[in-house]
Design an enzyme around this catalytic site. Structure first.
Site, PDB file in Angstrom:
ATOM      1  N   GLU A 107      -2.263  10.740   2.748  1.00  0.00           N
ATOM      2  CA  GLU A 107      -3.388  11.101   3.603  1.00  0.00           C
ATOM      3  C   GLU A 107      -3.281  12.580   3.949  1.00  0.00           C
ATOM      4  O   GLU A 107      -2.238  13.026   4.440  1.00  0.00           O
ATOM      5  CB  GLU A 107      -3.392  10.270   4.883  1.00  0.00           C
ATOM      6  CG  GLU A 107      -3.695   8.806   4.614  1.00  0.00           C
ATOM      7  CD  GLU A 107      -3.706   7.959   5.875  1.00  0.00           C
ATOM      8  OE1 GLU A 107      -4.656   7.194   6.069  1.00  0.00           O
ATOM      9  OE2 GLU A 107      -2.752   8.074   6.669  1.00  0.00           O
ATOM     10  N   ASP A 132       0.361   5.281   0.515  1.00  0.00           N
ATOM     11  CA  ASP A 132      -0.671   6.193   1.028  1.00  0.00           C
ATOM     12  C   ASP A 132      -0.302   7.658   0.957  1.00  0.00           C
ATOM     13  O   ASP A 132       0.781   8.046   1.392  1.00  0.00           O
ATOM     14  CB  ASP A 132      -0.881   5.968   2.546  1.00  0.00           C
ATOM     15  CG  ASP A 132      -1.475   4.634   2.864  1.00  0.00           C
ATOM     16  OD1 ASP A 132      -2.389   4.231   2.156  1.00  0.00           O
ATOM     17  OD2 ASP A 132      -1.018   4.018   3.843  1.00  0.00           O
ATOM     18  N   THR A 163       2.387  10.415   4.556  1.00  0.00           N
ATOM     19  CA  THR A 163       2.595   9.312   3.602  1.00  0.00           C
ATOM     20  C   THR A 163       3.001   8.078   4.386  1.00  0.00           C
ATOM     21  O   THR A 163       3.607   8.164   5.446  1.00  0.00           O
ATOM     22  CB  THR A 163       3.683   9.652   2.567  1.00  0.00           C
ATOM     23  OG1 THR A 163       4.899   9.986   3.243  1.00  0.00           O
ATOM     24  CG2 THR A 163       3.260  10.805   1.676  1.00  0.00           C
ATOM     25  N   GLU A 215       0.843  -1.197   0.000  1.00  0.00           N
ATOM     26  CA  GLU A 215       0.000   0.000   0.000  1.00  0.00           C
ATOM     27  C   GLU A 215       0.875   1.243   0.000  1.00  0.00           C
ATOM     28  O   GLU A 215       1.871   1.308   0.715  1.00  0.00           O
ATOM     29  CB  GLU A 215      -0.909  -0.010   1.237  1.00  0.00           C
ATOM     30  CG  GLU A 215      -1.920   1.121   1.261  1.00  0.00           C
ATOM     31  CD  GLU A 215      -2.876   1.026   2.458  1.00  0.00           C
ATOM     32  OE1 GLU A 215      -3.556  -0.001   2.614  1.00  0.00           O
ATOM     33  OE2 GLU A 215      -2.925   1.997   3.232  1.00  0.00           O
TER      34      GLU A 215
END
Ligand SMILES: *[C@@H]1O[C@H](CO)[C@@H](O)[C@H](O)[C@H]1NC(C)=O
Length: 287
Positions: free
Chosen positions: A107, A105, A121, A103
């Site tokens: 955010e 990310d 991150t 994953e």
């Protein structure tokens, strides 16, 4: 330099897209599905832009229909304006595989009016995450659209805000660090309430009197090897995102990256000695 690079990219893209690479700008209905609360997602501009809504009844989310192996995903996002404390807007790639999840990310953690948005991150490789970094943005991301992208190839993963790299995760398999490269990932976005942790560690709560909260997305561009799709695509060294210009930061990017590291990073798990008395191996390896 930028124009030259873009020219090459466009040319390669035109050549390769005929073979195996999926690369046209996405419209929402063609390429995405709603994953959470259809009623809170509104298409704008004939499906080329979308509005996400968070209110006391629900947040919402969407995801790509396909998964992708390597490539670059970028989108323009305009975040929740004003008092956005306790809200989180996210854009991430996810393999959707329990236990061995990969994953990447982005955010966006809201804040009280006038206080800076924070971009968090994180990177999960083979089920292992806990690699948070946080950067305070140097502009108001709710005043206008800005481009957020993730480049993912065999050499590194780079998170960009506009043209500025804010995070680099190198392929350090040689040092025994897991690197996402075996699983395709889908593209996800969500807007939700996370006031138990998001803003000042959970001290600042959502002000529901300011609801509904809106975030906007447009120009979602996914260039990568679609899965299911041609099996050999992901290992094709001629994919543009694997090219020499994308295997390491160029001089300008490196300079901008240093500027972010020096002026805007507010948290880095690599430097958190209370959490990691011994820094994880990827931290010692440098960038
Ligand atoms: C919110 O603003 C405060 C005060 O300026 C700052 O310390 C914090 O990093 C900002 N971001 C978040 C997500 O709390």
């Amino acid at each position: 330099m930028a124009i030259f690079t873009n020219g090459v990219v466009l040319l390669l893209w035109a050549l390769l897209s005929a073979v195996c690479v999926w690369g046209r700008p996405a419209t929402f209905l063609q390429d995405f599905r709603v994953t959470w609360a259809q009623s809170h997602i509104t298409q704008l501009d004939r499906g080329r832009a979308i509005q996400l809504r968070l209110d006391q009844s629900s947040g919402c989310g969407f995801a790509s229909k396909l998964k992708y192996m390597f490539g670059r995903v970028s989108m323009k996002i305009k975040l929740v304006p004003g008092d956005s404390a306790g809200t989180v807007t996210a854009f991430y790639l996810n393999s959707d595989t329990n236990y061995v999840r990969d994953e990447l990310d982005f955010e966006f953690l809201g804040n009280r009016t006038g206080q800076p948005y924070t971009v968090q991150t994180n990177i999960y490789a083979h089920g292992k995450g806990d690699r948070e970094q946080r950067v305070n943005l140097w502009f108001d991301p709710a005043a206008d659209f800005h481009t957020y992208s993730i480049l993912w190839n065999h050499h590194h993963i780079v998170f960009y805000v506009d043209e500025v790299p804010i995070r680099v995760y190198k392929n350090n398999e040689g040092r025994g660090v897991a690197y996402p490269k075996m699983q395709a990932m889908g593209v996800y976005s969500t807007l939700w309430e996370a006031d138990d942790w998001a803003t000042r560690g959970g001290l600042e709560k959502i002000d529901w009197s300011k609801a509904p909260f809106y975030a906007y997305y447009k120009d979602i561009d996914i260039e990568g090897c679609a899965v299911p799709g041609a099996a050999e695509c992901a290992s094709n060294p001629r994919n543009w995102w694997e090219g020499g210009a994308y295997q390491a930061l160029n001089a300008l990017e490196a300079r901008r990256y240093r500027w972010v590291r020096m002026n805007h990073v507010i948290y880095d798990y690599c430097k958190d000695r209370s959490r990691y008395p011994v820094p994880p191996p990827e931290c010692l390896a440098g960038i």
